[in-house]
Design a protein around this motif. Structure first.
Motif, PDB file in Angstrom:
ATOM      1  N   ALA A 259       0.823  -1.211   0.000  1.00  0.00           N
ATOM      2  CA  ALA A 259       0.000   0.000   0.000  1.00  0.00           C
ATOM      3  C   ALA A 259       0.855   1.259   0.000  1.00  0.00           C
ATOM      4  CB  ALA A 259      -0.933  -0.012   1.206  1.00  0.00           C
ATOM      5  N   GLU A 260       1.919   1.247   0.803  1.00  0.00           N
ATOM      6  CA  GLU A 260       2.815   2.413   0.851  1.00  0.00           C
ATOM      7  C   GLU A 260       3.494   2.624  -0.491  1.00  0.00           C
ATOM      8  OE1 GLU A 260       6.724   3.988   3.345  1.00  0.00           O
ATOM      9  OE2 GLU A 260       5.624   2.210   4.017  1.00  0.00           O
ATOM     10  N   GLY A 261       3.890   1.517  -1.129  1.00  0.00           N
ATOM     11  CA  GLY A 261       4.526   1.608  -2.431  1.00  0.00           C
ATOM     12  C   GLY A 261       3.571   2.132  -3.495  1.00  0.00           C
ATOM     13  N   GLN A 262       2.320   1.711  -3.437  1.00  0.00           N
ATOM     14  CA  GLN A 262       1.343   2.201  -4.405  1.00  0.00           C
ATOM     15  C   GLN A 262       1.102   3.697  -4.240  1.00  0.00           C
ATOM     16  OE1 GLN A 262      -2.231  -0.141  -4.321  1.00  0.00           O
ATOM     17  NE2 GLN A 262      -1.187  -2.050  -4.848  1.00  0.00           N
ATOM     18  N   GLN A 263       1.099   4.149  -2.982  1.00  0.00           N
ATOM     19  CA  GLN A 263       0.948   5.588  -2.737  1.00  0.00           C
ATOM     20  C   GLN A 263       2.136   6.354  -3.302  1.00  0.00           C
ATOM     21  OE1 GLN A 263       0.706   6.646   1.405  1.00  0.00           O
ATOM     22  NE2 GLN A 263       0.061   8.741   0.990  1.00  0.00           N
ATOM     23  N   ARG A 264       3.334   5.808  -3.100  1.00  0.00           N
ATOM     24  CA  ARG A 264       4.538   6.422  -3.628  1.00  0.00           C
ATOM     25  C   ARG A 264       4.500   6.462  -5.150  1.00  0.00           C
ATOM     26  NH1 ARG A 264       8.281  10.173  -3.778  1.00  0.00           N
ATOM     27  NH2 ARG A 264      10.313   9.439  -4.546  1.00  0.00           N
ATOM     28  N   ARG A 265       4.065   5.380  -5.765  1.00  0.00           N
ATOM     29  CA  ARG A 265       3.979   5.327  -7.223  1.00  0.00           C
ATOM     30  C   ARG A 265       3.024   6.388  -7.750  1.00  0.00           C
ATOM     31  NH1 ARG A 265       5.286   1.971 -11.278  1.00  0.00           N
ATOM     32  NH2 ARG A 265       6.358   0.611  -9.806  1.00  0.00           N
ATOM     33  N   GLN A 266       1.895   6.565  -7.072  1.00  0.00           N
ATOM     34  CA  GLN A 266       0.927   7.559  -7.514  1.00  0.00           C
ATOM     35  C   GLN A 266       1.499   8.961  -7.407  1.00  0.00           C
ATOM     36  OE1 GLN A 266      -2.245   6.924  -8.924  1.00  0.00           O
ATOM     37  NE2 GLN A 266      -1.878   9.063  -9.463  1.00  0.00           N
ATOM     38  N   GLN A 267       2.251   9.223  -6.326  1.00  0.00           N
ATOM     39  CA  GLN A 267       2.890  10.530  -6.174  1.00  0.00           C
ATOM     40  C   GLN A 267       3.873  10.796  -7.307  1.00  0.00           C
ATOM     41  OE1 GLN A 267       4.627  10.083  -2.289  1.00  0.00           O
ATOM     42  NE2 GLN A 267       2.814  10.837  -1.196  1.00  0.00           N
ATOM     43  N   LEU A 268       4.661   9.787  -7.646  1.00  0.00           N
ATOM     44  CA  LEU A 268       5.636   9.941  -8.729  1.00  0.00           C
ATOM     45  C   LEU A 268       4.939  10.158 -10.064  1.00  0.00           C
ATOM     46  CD1 LEU A 268       8.259   7.218  -7.739  1.00  0.00           C
ATOM     47  CD2 LEU A 268       8.580   9.695  -7.685  1.00  0.00           C
ATOM     48  N   GLU A 269       3.860   9.444 -10.317  1.00  0.00           N
ATOM     49  CA  GLU A 269       3.138   9.605 -11.583  1.00  0.00           C
ATOM     50  C   GLU A 269       2.526  10.998 -11.681  1.00  0.00           C
ATOM     51  OE1 GLU A 269       0.476   6.286 -11.518  1.00  0.00           O
ATOM     52  OE2 GLU A 269       1.943   4.909 -12.429  1.00  0.00           O
ATOM     53  N   ASN A 270       2.040  11.524 -10.573  1.00  0.00           N
ATOM     54  CA  ASN A 270       1.508  12.889 -10.571  1.00  0.00           C
ATOM     55  C   ASN A 270       2.627  13.902 -10.852  1.00  0.00           C
ATOM     56  OD1 ASN A 270      -1.008  11.892  -9.943  1.00  0.00           O
ATOM     57  ND2 ASN A 270      -0.844  12.304  -7.743  1.00  0.00           N
ATOM     58  N   SER A 271       3.783  13.697 -10.203  1.00  0.00           N
ATOM     59  CA  SER A 271       4.920  14.592 -10.451  1.00  0.00           C
ATOM     60  C   SER A 271       5.373  14.508 -11.897  1.00  0.00           C
ATOM     61  CB  SER A 271       6.087  14.220  -9.518  1.00  0.00           C
ATOM     62  OG  SER A 271       5.745  14.414  -8.170  1.00  0.00           O
ATOM     63  N   LEU A 272       5.363  13.303 -12.446  1.00  0.00           N
ATOM     64  CA  LEU A 272       5.778  13.107 -13.829  1.00  0.00           C
ATOM     65  C   LEU A 272       4.869  13.869 -14.780  1.00  0.00           C
ATOM     66  CD1 LEU A 272       7.817  11.592 -15.616  1.00  0.00           C
ATOM     67  CD2 LEU A 272       6.217   9.683 -15.689  1.00  0.00           C
ATOM     68  N   GLN A 273       3.577  13.824 -14.518  1.00  0.00           N
ATOM     69  CA  GLN A 273       2.624  14.541 -15.368  1.00  0.00           C
ATOM     70  C   GLN A 273       2.882  16.046 -15.307  1.00  0.00           C
ATOM     71  OE1 GLN A 273      -1.453  13.666 -14.390  1.00  0.00           O
ATOM     72  NE2 GLN A 273      -2.286  14.836 -16.096  1.00  0.00           N
ATOM     73  N   GLN A 274       3.135  16.573 -14.108  1.00  0.00           N
ATOM     74  CA  GLN A 274       3.407  17.997 -13.954  1.00  0.00           C
ATOM     75  C   GLN A 274       4.705  18.401 -14.658  1.00  0.00           C
ATOM     76  OE1 GLN A 274       3.383  18.667  -9.734  1.00  0.00           O
ATOM     77  NE2 GLN A 274       1.240  18.037  -9.493  1.00  0.00           N
ATOM     78  N   LEU A 275       5.722  17.568 -14.527  1.00  0.00           N
ATOM     79  CA  LEU A 275       7.001  17.878 -15.156  1.00  0.00           C
ATOM     80  C   LEU A 275       6.899  17.867 -16.675  1.00  0.00           C
ATOM     81  CD1 LEU A 275       9.356  15.851 -12.804  1.00  0.00           C
ATOM     82  CD2 LEU A 275       9.411  18.327 -13.133  1.00  0.00           C
ATOM     83  N   ARG A 276       6.161  16.911 -17.224  1.00  0.00           N
ATOM     84  CA  ARG A 276       5.999  16.863 -18.681  1.00  0.00           C
ATOM     85  C   ARG A 276       5.253  18.087 -19.185  1.00  0.00           C
ATOM     86  NH1 ARG A 276       4.658  10.374 -18.934  1.00  0.00           N
ATOM     87  NH2 ARG A 276       6.825   9.686 -19.292  1.00  0.00           N
ATOM     88  N   ALA A 277       4.296  18.553 -18.401  1.00  0.00           N
ATOM     89  CA  ALA A 277       3.574  19.770 -18.786  1.00  0.00           C
ATOM     90  C   ALA A 277       4.518  20.977 -18.760  1.00  0.00           C
ATOM     91  CB  ALA A 277       2.394  19.995 -17.844  1.00  0.00           C
ATOM     92  N   ARG A 278       5.348  21.056 -17.735  1.00  0.00           N
ATOM     93  CA  ARG A 278       6.288  22.169 -17.645  1.00  0.00           C
ATOM     94  C   ARG A 278       7.327  22.088 -18.753  1.00  0.00           C
ATOM     95  NH1 ARG A 278       7.218  27.148 -17.722  1.00  0.00           N
ATOM     96  NH2 ARG A 278       9.323  27.743 -17.030  1.00  0.00           N
ATOM     97  N   GLN A 279       7.757  20.889 -19.079  1.00  0.00           N
ATOM     98  CA  GLN A 279       8.714  20.718 -20.161  1.00  0.00           C
ATOM     99  C   GLN A 279       8.139  21.225 -21.480  1.00  0.00           C
ATOM    100  OE1 GLN A 279       9.545  16.713 -21.677  1.00  0.00           O
ATOM    101  NE2 GLN A 279      11.724  17.133 -21.322  1.00  0.00           N
ATOM    102  N   LYS A 280       6.906  20.866 -21.752  1.00  0.00           N
ATOM    103  CA  LYS A 280       6.256  21.334 -22.983  1.00  0.00           C
ATOM    104  C   LYS A 280       6.129  22.850 -22.985  1.00  0.00           C
ATOM    105  CE  LYS A 280       2.130  20.733 -25.852  1.00  0.00           C
ATOM    106  NZ  LYS A 280       1.968  22.190 -26.076  1.00  0.00           N
TER     107      LYS A 280
END
Length: 519
Positions: A259-280
């Motif tokens: 469960a802790e790992g899944q929460q961490r994965r979701q946080q990383l995926e959210n950060s990844l989405q934000q970073l890709r938007a900023r990159q664009k």
């Protein structure tokens, strides 16, 4: 910034081993240590000496100037009597291509090279150093460029030529071919030696003796200046230097399947989405600069931010990757380091130890501390020192006197606290501000905290940070290199002197900053 690829660790290891004919018959028959270097300059026994440090420098020109060249000139002025220079990696941006070696290395450091008065006559794989530079591999020195990116790069070259005064693109047809350009430029590329001539080559150049009595490569400034391997060691003035390739032990650990790992994965995926938007967003803004008359320094900053965001994206992608290489760690190199540090402690002729490599275990640059690669490198280095401490016991002085890194585009001095860990009381210096775009210090303080056991504890503190600062017309860009004075005696004393080439108000000044002792 975009469209680059980072080869798998196992591929980096295998290709680099092939290039040096790692542990092949002719090498083994001669009892050659392929990781040891002897500097034959007639001064290697003197205890008092100095050396210089550079890092993350390998960029071309932008805005009509070259910060890398400014630092190189400062290095010459303040390091005239320095015995050699360490380079902490990212020798050539953006993808370590042989196409960029003239503009991004040979021309800026021409005074270090034999024939440097006519740098265009020097080919990247035939360099001979009269002022030695000892590099390590940075991540950009390993990067590759997919075919489609190479085609796009060349097709758009007229536009890039128009903009290159403002944006340093540094792309051509191809990338590094998994570090091949670096290997041909700096390493004794035995794979390129004819089989019939291999024995003669080994007998000519591997004539020195390592501290344990094996044959090793003789480095003769002005004559033959090759490195034996991608990681290597040498002794100078009684100090053992260990150069590492951190690109093969920086893979983040897999995320736990709970469960802790899944929460961490979701946080990383959210950060990844934000970073890709900023990159664009960054790339869209860069694309709006179509004419030189409309460009200013903000374009340089946008280009730098886009590259920084791309790096963060790559780090998160590695953390989220559950298949390709998450369990790959270069244990052979780590075990080699463990054994060599242990042997150094057992040798009465060794009075100190310095380790240098690309990725910093401790750093307060704005994006590096939380990255998975930073944690992986710190854990792996700490595991090595823990193993050494288990062999020799707790010492009254640190197990290594100094760790020098790059990767973060700044100059920083940090020190670990007396926290009970094997890397306690160690001085760390980040020297990664020698030419590429500088970065700011993080806003949440100079003290670094980490989970130690079940508690969050302070593990290191930043003593000094030199990087981009200020805003608008007051923006400061202090590009840097470092001079390290090594004093006689056992244990030795070290004094570090930052050397700065600073751009402010569109003007440059060069100066030596306040020295600091490494206690």
């Amino acid at each position: 910034m975009l469209f680059t690829t980072d080869p798998p660790i196992i591929e980096k290891i295998q290709k680099m081993q092939d290039r040096v004919r790692w542990q092949q018959t002719a090498v083994l028959e001669r009892n050659i240590d392929q990781t040891q270097l002897w500097i034959d300059d007639g001064q290697a026994e003197t205890e008092s000496f100095s050396f210089m440090v550079l890092g993350d420098s390998g960029t071309g020109r932008y805005r009509g100037d070259s910060p890398q060249r400014r630092v190189a000139e400062a290095l010459l002025a303040h390091g005239e009597d320095a015995r050699f220079t360490l380079h902490t990696g990212d020798v050539v941006y953006l993808v370590g291509s042989s196409e960029q070696y003239f503009e991004n290395f040979i021309e800026p450091y021409r005074e270090h090279l034999v024939g440097g008065h006519a740098p265009r006559q020097i080919t990247y794989d035939q360099m001979v150093f009269q002022r030695p530079i000892f590099p390590t591999l940075g991540n950009h020195d390993y990067y590759d460029l997919p075919i489609i990116s190479g085609i796009a790069s060349v097709v758009t070259r007229p536009l890039r030529r128009l903009l290159q005064t403002y944006v340093d693109v540094d792309l051509g047809w191809h990338g590094s071919y998994t570090g091949d350009a670096f290997a041909r430029a700096f390493i004794d590329y035995l794979r390129g030696v004819n089989e019939a001539q291999l024995a003669a080559h080994l007998d000519q150049h591997y004539t020195a003796k390592s501290p344990v009595g094996k044959r090793c490569l003789r480095y003769v400034p002005g004559e033959f200046t090759r490195l034996p391997n991608r990681y290597y060691s040498f002794r100078y003035g009684g100090i053992d230097f260990f150069a590492l390739d951190s690109n093969t032990f920086n893979t983040p650990r897999p995320i736990a399947d709970n469960a802790e790992g899944q929460q961490r994965r979701q946080q990383l995926e959210n950060s990844l989405q934000q970073l890709r938007a900023r990159q664009k967003q960054c790339l869209d803004e860069i694309a709006h600069y179509q004419h030189a008359e409309t460009a200013d320094e903000s374009l340089t900053d946008l280009s730098a931010e886009a590259e920084q965001v791309a790096e963060q994206i790559r780090d998160i992608e590695k953390q989220l990757d559950t298949v390709s290489q998450l369990n790959t760690v270069d244990l052979d190199q780590l075990n080699w380091l463990r054994d060599r540090i242990f042997a150094s402690w057992q040798d009465p002729q060794a009075r100190g130890r310095i380790v240098f490599f690309h990725h910093p275990p401790y750093v307060t640059e704005t994006t590096k501390w939380p990255q998975g690669q930073t944690l992986a490198v710190r854990r792996n280095l700490r595991s090595v020192l823990t193993a050494v401490e288990g062999q020799i016991g707790r010492q009254t002085r640190p197990l290594v006197d100094l760790v020098i890194n790059g990767h973060a585009h700044c100059m920083e001095h940090l020190q670990t606290g007396d926290n009970g860990l094997a890397d306690a009381r160690v001085n760390y210096i980040v020297c990664g501000g020698s030419g590429y775009s500088l970065r700011r210090q993080r806003t949440n303080g100079p003290t670094l905290q980490e989970a130690v056991g079940t508690e969050i504890q302070p593990v290191a503190h930043s003593q000094r940070y030199i990087g981009r600062a200020g805003h608008g017309s007051e923006k400061q860009r202090p590009y840097s290199c470092l001079r390290v004075e090594v004093k006689a005696g056992n244990p030795p004393q070290f004094v570090a002197i930052p050397v700065i080439a600073e751009k402010k108000h569109y003007e440059w000044k060069t100066y030596a900053d306040k020295p600091f002792e490494l206690r």
